[in-house]
Design a protein around this motif. Sequence first.
Motif, short mmCIF file in Angstrom:
data_model
loop_
_atom_site.label_atom_id
_atom_site.label_comp_id
_atom_site.label_asym_id
_atom_site.label_seq_id
_atom_site.Cartn_x
_atom_site.Cartn_y
_atom_site.Cartn_z
N ASN A 1 6.85 6.81 -4.33
CA ASN A 1 6.50 6.47 -5.35
C ASN A 1 4.57 6.05 -5.06
O ASN A 1 4.59 6.71 -4.30
N ALA A 2 3.84 6.39 -6.07
CA ALA A 2 2.53 6.54 -5.91
C ALA A 2 1.65 5.93 -7.32
O ALA A 2 2.46 5.86 -8.05
N VAL A 3 0.88 6.24 -6.96
CA VAL A 3 0.18 5.91 -8.39
C VAL A 3 -0.62 7.01 -9.40
O VAL A 3 -0.97 8.27 -7.73
N TYR B 1 -0.09 13.71 -8.69
CA TYR B 1 -0.92 12.58 -7.37
C TYR B 1 -1.53 12.00 -7.24
O TYR B 1 -2.29 12.80 -6.92
N LEU B 2 -2.06 10.64 -7.17
CA LEU B 2 -3.19 10.67 -6.99
C LEU B 2 -3.33 9.62 -5.70
O LEU B 2 -4.15 9.76 -4.89
N CYS B 3 -2.56 8.76 -6.03
CA CYS B 3 -3.11 7.42 -4.37
C CYS B 3 -0.91 7.51 -3.64
O CYS B 3 -0.28 6.92 -4.85
N GLY C 1 -5.15 16.99 -8.18
CA GLY C 1 -4.27 17.56 -7.25
C GLY C 1 -4.76 16.68 -5.62
O GLY C 1 -4.06 16.88 -4.38
N THR C 2 -6.51 16.78 -5.79
CA THR C 2 -6.80 15.47 -4.85
C THR C 2 -5.74 14.89 -4.86
O THR C 2 -5.98 13.67 -5.66
#
Length: 604
Positions: A241-243, A264-266, A310-311
């Motif tokens: 999972n992710a933020v 994807y961010l975090c 993308g960062t």
Amino acid sequence: MKLHSKFSLAALLGLSAAAVFAQDGPPPVPPAPPAGGNYIVNGDFSKFSPTENLWDGVDAQNILCGNRKGTYAVMESGRLGDQEMASGVSFVDMNGDKLPDLVTSDPQGVLRVYFNSGTPTEPKFTVAETIPLFPPSLSKDAKWDSGWWTRPHGIPKVTMVDWSKRGMFDLIYGDYIGDIAMVANAGSPMVPSFPQPATYAKVRVPTGKRQWGNLFAPYAIDWNGDGKMDLLVGEGSYSANAVYVLLNQSAGSEPKFNDEQRYYLCYGDGREQLVPTVADWNGDGQPDVIVGDRKGTVGVYLNPGNWKPGTELPLKETISFGQTTNLGTGVAPCAADYNGDGLFDLILGRSNGRISVSLNTGTKEAPKFGPPVDIKGTNLWADNLRPPQVYHIDNGNNRGNLYGYISVIDEASPDGGKVLRSGYYPSPNKIIKLNELSIDGKDDEEDYFHYWFDEWYPVRAYWAAEERPLDTYIIRQDLANLKVGATYTLSFKMRGKGIREGKGTIAFIGANENKPTRFAKATNGRGAAVIKDETKEIVLESEKFTSQKAWTKVEKTFQVHFKDRNIKKLDVTTLAMLEFKFQLVQYLGECDICDVKLVEKTTK
């Protein structure tokens, strides 16, 4: 054969019938009473179990609190579990008085606003007003998918934002199945209004060509500085999972997202039920992301600036709350200046139902947080609800029947027992208009008994109610088996107002094998499977009732008999049940029942 939704999920998860019933703890079937005795246990409602009344949004300790609820989610072990979910929280001025208010969404689906009656530096909250929406069944056309026990549109996480820059806050929430919905504020900056949408499609915000996650937790912000609101979305699945950041592609006020502009961010790195909020953590003028999870930890992801799609934002640290980084319950954080000192604080929705705050005692460059403190309110309805023992009940709360309850009250019945009252608590809403909700059930199929693993089981009231209109009340009790051929009289007293479709019913089933048991090759090719040729017959003996100002006796005499010749051979019924079912006009209706008896008529 049609399986009940809960049974369907049990089959999906490989659970046995015994495991399903062990979870719910059905009351044991009582023994048959002596001749002339009452088959109804606790028919005078003298026995009950107290439970906390949270319709005012405040618990017995005067803490702001919503309902607790778990749902199926993958646990750290990788197995499915009944994971308790945290309440969502937002801190914005909902009535234009320059004081920020608390907006919460508990995991059962109740949306509340605690209006701030304090000052900018000393907020004060009393009771909650309920927003007349129910995310698990948001619109008039919303039909609950009986294949899911979890409710696909349930477990809402709310965020409030002035999306179209009109000077008032709109409501955005994410849900279990991975949808985002936005209900626009149709009121004014002083009097918010969130009318029930006609269809779910009108408020659902597409975020891609297909579902790509679950247990969404959104946060609205113009992340890339192009003047359009974007969404940060915390995702709840296990391990991967992710933020995410969803960049808004709309040229107008309506949000528009697609798969190509989702990044994807975090990364969650194995943390589950991620809930993001945004604040400038280190005073460099950049929006950093603060993320809570199901374990009660809150992580900080620093924004280096000049973000490009993308960062990934790196995890800098896990916030310490005094001496601990683990709060012990799932948390949904909201970063906001709670006490007006110019520093952001952390308001936390908790999976124990409570709302707490950790004040920032550091600086803009170096935040510091102590142990969270539960936020106080005023317990408007200090008396507990008192569900009657032995009975199983449903008052529509899981379908959005706001302020509805079933409880034993302190009033003597005509025969000296107590009274069971079904009705609504008087709404404390003064700013938000409490409109009636209109969410239809799928049908009104009579659903009393189900066959599962070669046995018949009684259907619990809350299972049977799931496909009923939201204002339907159901009260049931499993009875000792009735004698085939015997005559019985059901009697009770009732009064009330706003009662529709009122009916008292004795339901019983006879089931018998017609032929000797046969054997066939098992489907897995090993051993033999037992084939039973069984006949069943369900009989309903009902008596209608309607609104009455004074106590009125309702009575039904019937004989236990079956038409099928094979079932006539039975000495007693296979199962028997008492049911009271009725609808009450929302926020106004009331139904009192007392002195319930089911007695076998004896011949002299």
